[in-house]
Design an enzyme around this catalytic site. Structure first.
Site, PDB file in Angstrom:
ATOM      1  CG  HIS A 127      84.435  -2.891  19.285  1.00 23.53           C
ATOM      2  ND1 HIS A 127      84.940  -3.715  18.291  1.00 23.53           N
ATOM      3  CD2 HIS A 127      85.287  -1.833  19.376  1.00 23.53           C
ATOM      4  CE1 HIS A 127      86.054  -3.181  17.807  1.00 23.53           C
ATOM      5  NE2 HIS A 127      86.285  -2.038  18.443  1.00 23.53           N
ATOM      6  CG  ASP A 129      86.452   2.587  18.658  1.00 19.34           C
ATOM      7  OD1 ASP A 129      86.605   1.354  18.696  1.00 19.34           O
ATOM      8  OD2 ASP A 129      86.870   3.296  17.715  1.00 19.34           O
ATOM      9  CG  HIS A 278      84.354  -0.685  14.400  1.00 18.48           C
ATOM     10  ND1 HIS A 278      84.003   0.331  15.254  1.00 18.48           N
ATOM     11  CD2 HIS A 278      85.604  -1.062  14.795  1.00 18.48           C
ATOM     12  CE1 HIS A 278      84.966   0.560  16.111  1.00 18.48           C
ATOM     13  NE2 HIS A 278      85.968  -0.274  15.864  1.00 18.48           N
ATOM     14  NE  ARG A 295      91.012   3.960  18.466  1.00 18.96           N
ATOM     15  CZ  ARG A 295      90.498   3.271  19.486  1.00 18.96           C
ATOM     16  NH1 ARG A 295      89.770   2.193  19.259  1.00 18.96           N
ATOM     17  NH2 ARG A 295      90.740   3.641  20.725  1.00 18.96           N
TER      18      ARG A 295
END
Length: 328
Positions: A127, A129, A278, A295
């Protein structure tokens, strides 16, 4: 013979060195202490390397939430933790903590079994983000706090290189296409009464993006579809859309476009979310291991296609610094 590291050293000053990790993507940057404010020249160097290599890594960084946020802010304004996150760490609303124990606490003890592909994040497959948002993050920065001794790697792919690897007729085709992105595409569940399903329904995110995105800083063209969020290509039949997406998904995740990163405590990954996808860890779901990462994401702009099409909102709103999470 001059090594890749030596050639990068020669191009840098101030003690920063860069070591390339793969042919199309990825580099480690050494000689930078992320706990300290950086001068403008160093920030500019890191930005150039990020744009060139799409994802850069830093090792042995002893930083916490505050330092991570401060470092990231030198590259842009930060978003709220996540469009569906209503309980980020106290005093740090920008932080999304990725820890399977948190998801089990939020969505029940059966979460690990019922959502195997997402047990280490909201979605662990390939995916980019938050592309369900009309303005997906420009970049993401992930810091490792606790990681297993083995396994748990993350892999990134260069979607610019993937686009350039398509045949010319196929590039011409996808240049003019648009696609729908929605949160957790293809992850429909029969139990629509569970808390995660209710949370997603209460905070719908659906957007139309170009299938090829023109990078706002480099001008490069990048494939802009991913298995995690892209549901269909607009204007095609269901069969045509499914077959073309299958082809593009398989192509963009080919090994030659990727780099795989082995996490250690204190490792930091910083990636260009406009040009990469990623893959979360695939090899530790059956193990009793602890893996905790944090994150932050930089606010992005609306993607623009080669034909000038600008992404449009179907459901939801732009992804910004102020949270607007509706609790179901």
């Amino acid at each position: 013979m001059t090594s890749v590291l030596d050639s990068e050293k020669a191009a840098e000053t101030g003690g920063i060195t860069v070591r390339r990790l793969a042919g199309h993507i990825g580099a480690e940057i050494h000689g930078v202490d992320l706990s300290q404010p950086l001068d403008e020249e160093t920030v500019a160097k890191i930005r150039r390397k990020l744009l060139k290599y799409k994802v850069v890594f830093f090792r042995d960084q002893r930083i916490g939430h505050a330092e991570q946020i401060a470092f990231a802010r030198q590259f842009g304004e930060l978003t709220h933790a996540h469009p569906h996150e209503d309980a980020p760490p106290a005093e740090f609303p920008e932080i999304l903590t990725i820890d399977p124990r948190r998801y089990e606490q939020k969505y029940g003890e059966s979460f690990r079994d019922r959502y195997t592909k997402r047990q280490y994040t909201y979605y662990g497959g390939w995916h980019t983000d938050v592309t369900a948002s009309v303005n997906p993050p420009a970049a993401s920065l992930l810091r490792a706090e606790t990681v297993p001794e083995f396994g748990g790697d993350t892999t990134w792919t260069n979607q610019v290189a993937a686009y350039e690897g398509l045949s010319e007729p196929l590039r011409k085709l996808v240049d003019g296409l648009r696609a729908e992105h929605r949160f957790l595409a293809g992850q429909e569940r029969s139990d629509e009464g569970d808390e995660l399903s209710r949370r997603i329904k209460a905070n719908l995110l659906v957007s139309h993006h170009p299938v090829v995105r023109v990078h706002p800083e480099t001008g490069e063209k990048a494939l802009y579809v991913n298995p995690g969020f892209t549901t269909r290509i607009l204007g095609l039949s269901a069969t045509e859309s499914r077959k073309l997406l299958e082809l593009l998904f398989e192509h963009l995740t080919r090994a030659e476009y990727t780099v795989r990163f082995k996490w250690e405590p204190g490792s930091v990954a910083f990636w260009d979310n406009r040009a990469t996808a990623h893959l979360g860890p695939q090899d530790i779901g059956h193990l009793e291991v602890e893996r905790v990462l944090h994150r932050v994401t930089l606010i992005g702009d609306r993607p623009v296609g080669p034909d000038g099409f600008v992404s449009e909102i179907v459901e939801g709103e732009e992804f910004r610094a102020v949270a607007n999470v509706k609790v179901a």
